[in-house]
Structure formats: structure tokens, C-alpha cells
Design a protein around this motif. Structure first.
Motif, PDB file in Angstrom:
ATOM      1  N   MET A 133     -44.286 203.734 173.182  1.00  0.00           N
ATOM      2  CA  MET A 133     -43.189 204.032 172.265  1.00  0.00           C
ATOM      3  C   MET A 133     -43.591 204.913 171.089  1.00  0.00           C
ATOM      4  O   MET A 133     -42.725 205.497 170.437  1.00  0.00           O
ATOM      5  CB  MET A 133     -42.582 202.724 171.754  1.00  0.00           C
ATOM      6  CG  MET A 133     -41.758 201.966 172.791  1.00  0.00           C
ATOM      7  SD  MET A 133     -40.313 202.901 173.375  1.00  0.00           S
ATOM      8  CE  MET A 133     -39.378 203.092 171.857  1.00  0.00           C
ATOM      9  N   ASP A 134     -44.874 205.046 170.801  1.00  0.00           N
ATOM     10  CA  ASP A 134     -45.260 205.901 169.670  1.00  0.00           C
ATOM     11  C   ASP A 134     -44.773 207.334 169.876  1.00  0.00           C
ATOM     12  O   ASP A 134     -44.237 207.964 168.952  1.00  0.00           O
ATOM     13  CB  ASP A 134     -46.774 205.890 169.482  1.00  0.00           C
ATOM     14  CG  ASP A 134     -47.267 204.624 168.786  1.00  0.00           C
ATOM     15  OD1 ASP A 134     -46.481 203.664 168.677  1.00  0.00           O
ATOM     16  OD2 ASP A 134     -48.439 204.598 168.370  1.00  0.00           O
ATOM     17  N   GLU A 135     -44.943 207.850 171.074  1.00  0.00           N
ATOM     18  CA  GLU A 135     -44.497 209.212 171.348  1.00  0.00           C
ATOM     19  C   GLU A 135     -42.977 209.301 171.301  1.00  0.00           C
ATOM     20  O   GLU A 135     -42.412 210.320 170.853  1.00  0.00           O
ATOM     21  CB  GLU A 135     -45.011 209.685 172.705  1.00  0.00           C
ATOM     22  CG  GLU A 135     -44.847 211.179 172.947  1.00  0.00           C
ATOM     23  CD  GLU A 135     -45.654 212.034 171.980  1.00  0.00           C
ATOM     24  OE1 GLU A 135     -45.248 213.183 171.727  1.00  0.00           O
ATOM     25  OE2 GLU A 135     -46.680 211.550 171.450  1.00  0.00           O
ATOM     26  N   VAL A 136     -42.295 208.245 171.726  1.00  0.00           N
ATOM     27  CA  VAL A 136     -40.829 208.222 171.645  1.00  0.00           C
ATOM     28  C   VAL A 136     -40.378 208.305 170.191  1.00  0.00           C
ATOM     29  O   VAL A 136     -39.445 209.043 169.857  1.00  0.00           O
ATOM     30  CB  VAL A 136     -40.273 206.947 172.306  1.00  0.00           C
ATOM     31  CG1 VAL A 136     -38.764 206.834 172.094  1.00  0.00           C
ATOM     32  CG2 VAL A 136     -40.594 206.934 173.804  1.00  0.00           C
ATOM     33  N   ILE A 137     -41.045 207.552 169.319  1.00  0.00           N
ATOM     34  CA  ILE A 137     -40.675 207.557 167.900  1.00  0.00           C
ATOM     35  C   ILE A 137     -40.890 208.939 167.294  1.00  0.00           C
ATOM     36  O   ILE A 137     -40.013 209.470 166.591  1.00  0.00           O
ATOM     37  CB  ILE A 137     -41.483 206.491 167.128  1.00  0.00           C
ATOM     38  CG1 ILE A 137     -41.147 205.083 167.651  1.00  0.00           C
ATOM     39  CG2 ILE A 137     -41.195 206.585 165.629  1.00  0.00           C
ATOM     40  CD1 ILE A 137     -42.074 204.002 167.125  1.00  0.00           C
ATOM     41  N   ARG A 138     -42.047 209.533 167.560  1.00  0.00           N
ATOM     42  CA  ARG A 138     -42.306 210.887 167.039  1.00  0.00           C
ATOM     43  C   ARG A 138     -41.274 211.888 167.554  1.00  0.00           C
ATOM     44  O   ARG A 138     -40.748 212.712 166.798  1.00  0.00           O
ATOM     45  CB  ARG A 138     -43.716 211.337 167.438  1.00  0.00           C
ATOM     46  CG  ARG A 138     -44.817 210.912 166.497  1.00  0.00           C
ATOM     47  CD  ARG A 138     -46.120 211.614 166.823  1.00  0.00           C
ATOM     48  NE  ARG A 138     -46.653 211.164 168.096  1.00  0.00           N
ATOM     49  CZ  ARG A 138     -47.548 210.190 168.230  1.00  0.00           C
ATOM     50  NH1 ARG A 138     -48.006 209.568 167.167  1.00  0.00           N
ATOM     51  NH2 ARG A 138     -47.997 209.846 169.422  1.00  0.00           N
ATOM     52  N   ASP A 139     -40.996 211.831 168.856  1.00  0.00           N
ATOM     53  CA  ASP A 139     -40.057 212.792 169.439  1.00  0.00           C
ATOM     54  C   ASP A 139     -38.634 212.569 168.934  1.00  0.00           C
ATOM     55  O   ASP A 139     -37.884 213.537 168.734  1.00  0.00           O
ATOM     56  CB  ASP A 139     -40.088 212.704 170.964  1.00  0.00           C
ATOM     57  CG  ASP A 139     -41.320 213.378 171.553  1.00  0.00           C
ATOM     58  OD1 ASP A 139     -42.120 213.932 170.782  1.00  0.00           O
ATOM     59  OD2 ASP A 139     -41.486 213.343 172.787  1.00  0.00           O
ATOM     60  N   ALA A 140     -38.241 211.306 168.734  1.00  0.00           N
ATOM     61  CA  ALA A 140     -36.907 211.027 168.189  1.00  0.00           C
ATOM     62  C   ALA A 140     -36.777 211.614 166.788  1.00  0.00           C
ATOM     63  O   ALA A 140     -35.751 212.205 166.433  1.00  0.00           O
ATOM     64  CB  ALA A 140     -36.645 209.525 168.170  1.00  0.00           C
ATOM     65  N   ALA A 141     -37.833 211.451 165.990  1.00  0.00           N
ATOM     66  CA  ALA A 141     -37.827 212.024 164.639  1.00  0.00           C
ATOM     67  C   ALA A 141     -37.755 213.540 164.700  1.00  0.00           C
ATOM     68  O   ALA A 141     -36.988 214.179 163.950  1.00  0.00           O
ATOM     69  CB  ALA A 141     -39.073 211.578 163.880  1.00  0.00           C
ATOM     70  N   GLU A 142     -38.538 214.137 165.585  1.00  0.00           N
ATOM     71  CA  GLU A 142     -38.542 215.593 165.690  1.00  0.00           C
ATOM     72  C   GLU A 142     -37.185 216.107 166.157  1.00  0.00           C
ATOM     73  O   GLU A 142     -36.681 217.120 165.651  1.00  0.00           O
ATOM     74  CB  GLU A 142     -39.631 216.063 166.652  1.00  0.00           C
ATOM     75  CG  GLU A 142     -39.723 217.579 166.743  1.00  0.00           C
ATOM     76  CD  GLU A 142     -40.928 218.074 167.520  1.00  0.00           C
ATOM     77  OE1 GLU A 142     -41.046 219.303 167.707  1.00  0.00           O
ATOM     78  OE2 GLU A 142     -41.759 217.237 167.940  1.00  0.00           O
ATOM     79  N   GLY A 143     -36.576 215.414 167.104  1.00  0.00           N
ATOM     80  CA  GLY A 143     -35.288 215.868 167.631  1.00  0.00           C
ATOM     81  C   GLY A 143     -34.199 215.907 166.579  1.00  0.00           C
ATOM     82  O   GLY A 143     -33.498 216.915 166.423  1.00  0.00           O
ATOM     83  N   VAL A 144     -34.059 214.808 165.821  1.00  0.00           N
ATOM     84  CA  VAL A 144     -32.985 214.774 164.812  1.00  0.00           C
ATOM     85  C   VAL A 144     -33.299 215.699 163.651  1.00  0.00           C
ATOM     86  O   VAL A 144     -32.406 216.371 163.117  1.00  0.00           O
ATOM     87  CB  VAL A 144     -32.733 213.334 164.305  1.00  0.00           C
ATOM     88  CG1 VAL A 144     -32.158 212.456 165.412  1.00  0.00           C
ATOM     89  CG2 VAL A 144     -33.998 212.704 163.715  1.00  0.00           C
TER      90      VAL A 144
END
Length: 413
Positions: free
Chosen positions: A46-57
Motif C-alpha cells: 500500500m505504500d506505493e498506492v498512497i504515494r500514487d494516490a497523492a501524486e494523482g490528485v
């Protein structure tokens, strides 16, 4: 203090957006509990998911904001990114040691790096600034006219593990970041009328809250109601929550994942709602209107309607049940935009929040201004007879609006 910030606009019912991205208020306690929850099992990745979610928004919001503000130079776009980071309560970020080839992004002040510790009550073994990392990658990509995913984090130093200043090292990359969906489908019908069986004047409450400065101070933080607020991206929360559920379901733990997210909602209610109901602002505006415990419930619902979570209405309230209807709740609209129709309730935060109001008012006697400590949480939320959301249907399932009913544990409908 002048910051270059695109206009935050009202959309739908009880919602607001910046740069096309919906915003909601949440505090450091919810940010801690949600991040802790989705990172419980490292094998989920999930760490990569969190980073990518932040980057996306952040990429979507910054791209549209810079276009709206007419900012074209690298310096101006990075300046706008730093302004937005501070304005929304995430802290201070410095891009001075970066170029198109990457570099080191510094965060002298970080909500995630520093203020989650107040909720944790213990030192961290992991860096907590995953949101900052995604935001930094997005800002550099926007500034240099690149696509999301154009930078990767290769090094990180975080205040949550003792560093004096956060440092995020970025290098060029070619990664895939899930495109953001924006606000999502909104309700066709207006929210139900406000209840008339209370002395609480919701218009007066909302007007008073509108007069508060809930933007980042000189340190880029929003200390209010005894907590640290962020005016956060709704789809950041949605993306990491729903992906956590999906990955847990793949391990046969769907129900456990959903309950963990509702539990994060209980902690949000306890700390945010509890902090609000013991604050000077509440005492000045809401408390004088409250003659009964029911009025405290109506007062808290009125405040919720200033948080960007949609429009909450008390549909039923008696000694044995509280039913809240929510028009345009951010979890349902986000899920529908990302995945289409849901098979079950996805309003996890709201489910915890509805029950949490009753636990604070009915069990905790929040009017007596107790200390919001672990013992009080256990007394309110873990004791026999504490309230739980027993029935739930949400707009993402195809219903006109979300309806959540909370009852004391052990009580049948």
C-alpha cells in the motif's frame, strides 16, 4: 500573507472543489488512523498506492490551478505548488534544490511528518510522509510540463523518524499513475429539508464557521478545535481506502477490511467531533442553542455540513436509533466515479462518524467537557452498549442518497 491559490468553488450539495478535485476537511488523527490501517499488512504493497494516490490528485489539481491562474514558468508553477501545500494545511515545501532532472525537495514543516505523532503516542518505525512524496513528484512534473509518473522517489528523510527537516529525493522515471476522476456523479434531487424539531439554527452555525480562517498559517498548518486540520483531497482518501479493501478482499478478508475503515471513522469522530464539541468555537456558536442531547446531535450535524462531506440530515432520532441521510457523500461519489456501482456500503468514514456522534453525546456526555484520552475513547466506543452503524445503504449502490442508521450494540431494529 499572499498565496497564489485557484478559487475553491462549491459544487453539488455540500461539496467544494479546487482545480477540479473535491476537497474535504480531516484532521491529523484521521490521517494517522487511516494510513496506519491501510499499512497494517506490508505484503499488500500500500505504500506505493498512497504515494500514487497523492501524486494523482495533486497533479490534477495543480495542472488545472496553474492554467486557471495563467502560470507558465517553472518558478511560478513550483511557487504555486508550495502555496497550495501550505494553504491546505500540509506544511511548508521548498523546491529550490530541484531541476528538470530531479533533485531534493525539502519540507521544513510537514503535517504528515510531524503531526501524526500526536495521534500515535509512540515513535514511528516507518516514514509517514508518503503524501508529501507524491505531492512533490506531481509538482515537479507539472512545473516542467511532464506527465504524472515522470519522477520517482529514490530517497527519503522524514521528521516522523527524527529528522529535523524532511528531504525527498526525486529522479526521472516512467511510471504509470492512475488518472484522477474528479467529483464524480452527483445527486439529481435536492437534499431533504432540515429538521424543525431542534433549536439549532444551521444557517447561523454555517455562517459562523464560514468566518473562521481554516487555511494554513505561516507554518502551513491549520491548528483548530484541538487538532490539526487538512483541507485534503477527497479522492486521495477514496483511492487508498477502496484499494485497501480490494487487496484485502483478495486475501478473503473483505469484512475485516471494511470494519477497519469504519474503525478509522470512529477515531475521526472521537477526535474531530470531540474536539469541535469541546472547543471555544462550539461554546460561542452552537452550545448556547442546545437545550437537549438531541440538539447536540443536530449541532454536530450542522458543523459536518461545513466540512465538504456532502449534506447530512437527521432523518430519525430517538433513544434507540439515529438515522442520517447524506446527499453527495464523498465516498459514494468517489467510488461511483472510479468503479461504477457498488455491491455494498462504501461510506466507511461516514458510518463511523454517525455512530461516533451518538457515542460522544449519549455515552460520553461530551457536554461535560471530558478529556479526549484513550480511557475516554474506550468508555465511549468499546464499552457495552456503545453505538454502531447497524444498517447502511449508500448512493454508490444506486440509492438516491446514503442512509446510515446507528443503534446501541445488542439492540435489534
Amino acid at each position: 500573507m499572499t498565496r497564489r491559490i485557484a478559487e475553491i468553488r462549491s459544487r453539488g450539495q455540500g461539496r467544494r472543489v479546487l482545480g477540479g478535485q473535491p476537497l474535504v476537511f480531516h484532521c491529523n488523527h484521521y490521517n494517522y488512523w487511516l494510513q496506519k490501517t491501510v499499512r497494517l499488512d506490508p505484503s499488500l504493497g500500500m505504500d506505493e498506492v498512497i504515494r500514487d494516490a497523492a501524486e494523482g490528485v495533486a497533479y490534477a489539481a495543480l495542472s488545472e490551478s496553474c492554467d486557471e491562474l495563467g502560470l507558465t514558468s517553472v518558478a511560478d508553477r513550483l511557487g504555486a505548488a508550495a502555496d497550495l501545500f501550505a494553504h491546505l494545511g500540509f506544511g511548508l515545501v521548498d523546491f529550490g534544490a530541484t531541476t528538470e532532472a530531479g533533485g531534493v525537495v525539502r519540507t521544513p514543516v510537514s503535517h504528515y511528518g510531524q503531526l501524526l505523532a500526536a495521534a500515535a503516542g509512540a515513535p514511528f518505525a516507518q516514514d509517514q510522509n508518503l503524501f508529501d512524496q507524491g505531492f512533490a513528484a506531481a509538482a515537479l512534473a507539472v512545473a516542467h510540463g511532464k506527465l504524472p509518473g515522470s519522477y520517482a522517489v529514490t530517497g527519503n528523510v522524514c521528521q516522523s523518524r527524527g529528522a529535523e527537516v524532511g528531504e525527498i529525493t526525486l529522479v526521472p522515471a516512467s511510471r504509470t499513475v492512475t488518472p484522477e476522476v474528479g467529483l464524480g456523479p452527483l445527486a439529481r434531487d435536492p437534499a431533504p429539508p432540515r429538521p424543525t424539531d431542534t433549536s439549532v439554527d444551521e444557517d447561523a452555525v454555517l455562517s459562523a464557521l464560514a468566518g473562521l480562517d481554516l487555511t494554513g498559517n505561516e507554518e502551513g498548518l491549520v491548528p483548530r478545535f484541538g487538532v490539526a486540520l487538512t483541507h485534503h483531497f477527497a479522492n486521495f482518501y477514496n483511492r487508498i481506502s477502496f484499494e485497501f479493501v480490494r487487496r484485502m478482499a483478495g486475501s478473503g478478508l473483505l469484512a475485516e477490511a471494511q470494519e477497519l475503515l469504519v474503525d478509522a471513522g470512529y477515531h475521526c469522530a472521537f477526535n474531530t467531533f470531540g474536539g469541535i464539541m469541546t472547543s471555544a468555537e462550539w461554546d460561542a456558536v452552537v452550545r448556547p442553542q442546545c437545550a437537549t442531547g438531541d440538539d447536540w446531535v443536530h449541532g454536530m450535524v450542522a458543523v459536518v455540513n461545513a466540512l465538504g462531506w456532502g449534506v447530512w440530515r437527521v432523518a430519525e432520532l430517538d433513544g434507540g436509533q439515529l438515522t442520517i441521510s447524506i446527499t453527495d457523500d464523498y465516498e459514494s461519489t468517489g467510488y461511483a466515479a472510479m468503479f461504477g456501482r457498488a455491491e455494498g456500503n462504501v461510506a466507511y468514514l461516514a458510518s463511523g462518524g454517525v455512530a461516533g456522534i451518538q457515542n460522544l453525546v449519549r455515552i460520553g456526555d461530551i457536554a461535560a467537557r471530558p478529556s479526549l484520552d484513550e480511557a475516554f475513547y474506550a468508555n465511549c466506543f468499546e464499552a457495552e452498549g456503545s453505538w454502531r452503524t447497524a444498517e447502511a445503504r449508500c448512493a454508490a449502490q444506486g440509492h438516491p442518497r446514503t442512509e446510515l442508521s446507528a443503534r446501541p450494540l445488542g439492540r435489534a431494529s
